[in-house]
Write a protein that holds these residues in place. Structure first.
Motif, PDB file in Angstrom:
ATOM      1  N   TYR A  71      -2.043 -12.131   1.708  1.00  0.00           N
ATOM      2  CA  TYR A  71      -1.054 -12.135   0.628  1.00  0.00           C
ATOM      3  C   TYR A  71      -0.478 -13.527   0.395  1.00  0.00           C
ATOM      4  O   TYR A  71      -0.091 -13.867  -0.737  1.00  0.00           O
ATOM      5  N   GLY A 200       1.901  -4.088   6.702  1.00  0.00           N
ATOM      6  CA  GLY A 200       2.176  -3.861   5.288  1.00  0.00           C
ATOM      7  C   GLY A 200       3.659  -3.681   5.015  1.00  0.00           C
ATOM      8  O   GLY A 200       4.183  -4.171   4.005  1.00  0.00           O
ATOM      9  N   HIS A 204       5.940  -6.228   2.716  1.00  0.00           N
ATOM     10  CA  HIS A 204       6.713  -5.708   1.589  1.00  0.00           C
ATOM     11  C   HIS A 204       8.202  -6.047   1.714  1.00  0.00           C
ATOM     12  O   HIS A 204       8.857  -6.398   0.721  1.00  0.00           O
ATOM     13  N   THR A 288      -6.619  -4.812  -4.231  1.00  0.00           N
ATOM     14  CA  THR A 288      -5.270  -4.930  -4.796  1.00  0.00           C
ATOM     15  C   THR A 288      -5.270  -5.143  -6.304  1.00  0.00           C
ATOM     16  O   THR A 288      -4.196  -5.332  -6.894  1.00  0.00           O
ATOM     17  N   SER A 297      -1.093  -0.764  -2.655  1.00  0.00           N
ATOM     18  CA  SER A 297       0.148  -1.483  -2.402  1.00  0.00           C
ATOM     19  C   SER A 297       0.069  -2.192  -1.053  1.00  0.00           C
ATOM     20  O   SER A 297      -0.861  -1.992  -0.272  1.00  0.00           O
ATOM     21  N   GLN A 298       1.076  -3.028  -0.784  1.00  0.00           N
ATOM     22  CA  GLN A 298       1.105  -3.755   0.477  1.00  0.00           C
ATOM     23  C   GLN A 298       1.178  -2.805   1.665  1.00  0.00           C
ATOM     24  O   GLN A 298       0.512  -3.005   2.687  1.00  0.00           O
ATOM     25  N   GLU A 299       1.990  -1.740   1.540  1.00  0.00           N
ATOM     26  CA  GLU A 299       2.082  -0.762   2.631  1.00  0.00           C
ATOM     27  C   GLU A 299       0.750  -0.070   2.845  1.00  0.00           C
ATOM     28  O   GLU A 299       0.329   0.150   3.990  1.00  0.00           O
TER      29      GLU A 299
END
Length: 497
Positions: A71, A200, A204, A288, A297-299
């Motif tokens: 990320y 994750g 977030h 993503t 999503s990041q999670e």
């Protein structure tokens, strides 16, 4: 006599009553007894070192680092996937020079200590580099790469010390070589499972730079090991002999590498890794993407990696309990074949065939990543055991570091090769039309190492691979470092008991 018979009968009844309890708890006691056996045979300090370096610093910390860096490159530095792969290769350079770290820790003590200072240096470099990445608003890409490379160097230096102990113990306890690699793999896998489970969420909540701040904690533990490790002090070390020690170690390494029983497996290990092209950044960007991909999503990304790390753990357990005694060549054939076939799941996912069969993206990706991690672990484990078997006495740590650097050169070749492939097929941050072709090419190249299996000995892991003349040179190589380190000397005391 009658009373004795009655006592025996009653004691027999008690044994029979206790048998079901033992059977019920046997499954839980087996791993505990195995762990306790390693602590007794290798001493608890060796096991503790493996848990900290492999489990916390590389496993848990490596999981946080991977997700945070993905990320960081995508959202903070905003680079293309092919560029991210190239930068990933740069940050892995400290792992390519592991023999240098091995030589330094083997022959160059600092202030009379051979291991403690290197743990302290590794931990300090890691803490500083992670805090710089965390607190700076936005580093220039060159400075960011410098900090990431410094952190990678900290992990590599700490890793070399444990590798030296693993290689030494593999020679002293050849029947436990596979068990030690299993301990390393299990520690790493469990740590990765925990790390990916929360990665994750942390990305977030605090962002990728905040994750780098958290990574200072595992490096702090490495620093703590350096301050607490009990190691004899040798203030009268003859530093004038360091140059000669470097020369002697270099000659011993070159003599070993010239042996066909050594360079042939090394050649296979390089090509088996280099031909397995790494296109993970292309897959991550697709994961993503909100248009072409499933837009996780990041999670969700953290949960996917955490669940898939169970596959790596299962691979280590499967190797330990079923495959560890199989001949190297036979095992590598099947693991390489299965590893290649597992890539078909990526192809099905990118072509969206899973949706045609009614399988949701999230569920299919979890299966895909789990199978990939398990097959990768099964392929990697015998290579590690084979590497430990190729280390000559006296320079185990340095030579094992050399073998690992050969493997890392193979991984670097795969990473840069994958980046070139993504660039050539015009796979970008938003364009994924040819990603399926990149996966197909990668899968075919994974089959190529099967043609090189003749380079690998057919012996089983419990047999010696090195020629007798190399094994007998132990008397001619100075091994003061193994006598002055607690982690190794304690093993020798157990053996002499």
């Amino acid at each position: 006599m009658v009373e004795e018979e009655e006592d025996l009968k009653s004691s027999g009844d008690m044994v029979e009553e206790n048998e079901p309890k033992k059977g019920c708890s046997g499954a839980l006691c087996t791993p505990i007894n195995w762990f306790r056996m390693l602590c007794v045979e290798m001493h608890w300090s060796f096991v503790m070192g493996v848990l900290v370096v492999y489990g916390i610093n590389q496993g848990l910390g490596g999981a946080l680092y991977r997700v945070g860096t993905e990320y960081y490159m995508k959202d903070v530095q905003k680079v293309q996937p092919s560029e991210a792969q190239f930068y990933q290769g740069i940050t892995s350079i400290p792992w390519l020079v592991k023999p240098l770290w091995g030589l330094l820790t083997d022959v160059l003590p600092i202030f009379g200590y051979r291991r403690r200072p290197y743990f302290i240096v590794a931990g300090s470099i890691g803490v500083i580099s992670m805090l710089v990445l965390s607190f700076h608003e936005k580093l220039h890409i060159a400075l960011a790469l410098l900090s990431l490379t410094a952190g990678s160097a900290g992990v590599a230096v700490a890793d070399v010390t444990i590798d030296a102990c693993v290689a030494q113990n593999s020679i002293n306890h050849p029947s436990l070589a596979a068990d030690m690699q299993s301990l390393c793999a299990l520690s790493s896998s469990i740590g990765a499972l925990l790390g990916f489970s929360v990665s994750g969420i942390f990305v977030h909540l605090i962002g990728p730079k905040g994750v780098y701040g958290l990574l200072a904690i595992p490096f702090g533990l490495v620093f703590l090991i350096g301050t607490l490790l009990k190691e004899p002090h040798s203030p009268n070390f003859a530093y004038t002999q360091v140059n000669q020690k470097f020369i002697d170690a270099g000659k011993a390494m070159w003599t070993t590498l010239k042996c066909p029983d050594v360079w042939r497996p090394c050649l296979y290990m390089y090509f088996s890794l280099a031909l397995s092209l790494n296109i993970l950044d292309g897959m991550f960007y697709w994961y993503t993407d909100s248009k072409s991909g499933p837009s996780f999503s990041q999670e969700n990304v953290g949960y996917i990696f955490s669940i898939s790390s169970v596959g790596s753990l299962l691979g280590a357990v499967l190797y330990q309990n079923v495959l560890k005694d199989h001949p190297f060549r036979d095992l590598l054939f099947w693991t390489q074949l299965v590893y290649s076939l597992s890539g078909t799941l990526d192809l099905m996912l990118v072509l969206r065939l899973n949706l045609k069969f009614g399988i949701p993206d999230y569920f299919f990706v979890v299966i895909d990543e789990s199978v990939s991690q398990m097959t990768r672990r099964l392929k990697w484990m015998p290579l590690l055991v084979l590497s430990s078997k190729l280390c000559p006495p006296g320079i185990e740590g340095t030579f094992f570091a050399l073998l690992m650097s050969i493997d890392n050169v193979g991984l670097l070749s795969a990473t840069w090769g994958g980046g070139i492939l993504l660039h050539a097929l015009k796979v970008t941050r938003t364009q994924f039309d040819n990603l399926w072709l990149a996966i197909l090419i990668r899968n075919f190249l994974r089959l190529a190492p099967l043609c090189l299996l003749f380079l690998v000995p057919r012996v089983d892991p419990n047999s010696s691979i090195l020629p007798t003349e190399i094994l007998n040179t132990k008397e001619d190589i100075e091994t003061q470092e193994t006598e002055n380190i607690e982690l190794v000397s304690l093993v020798n005391r157990v053996d002499d008991r």
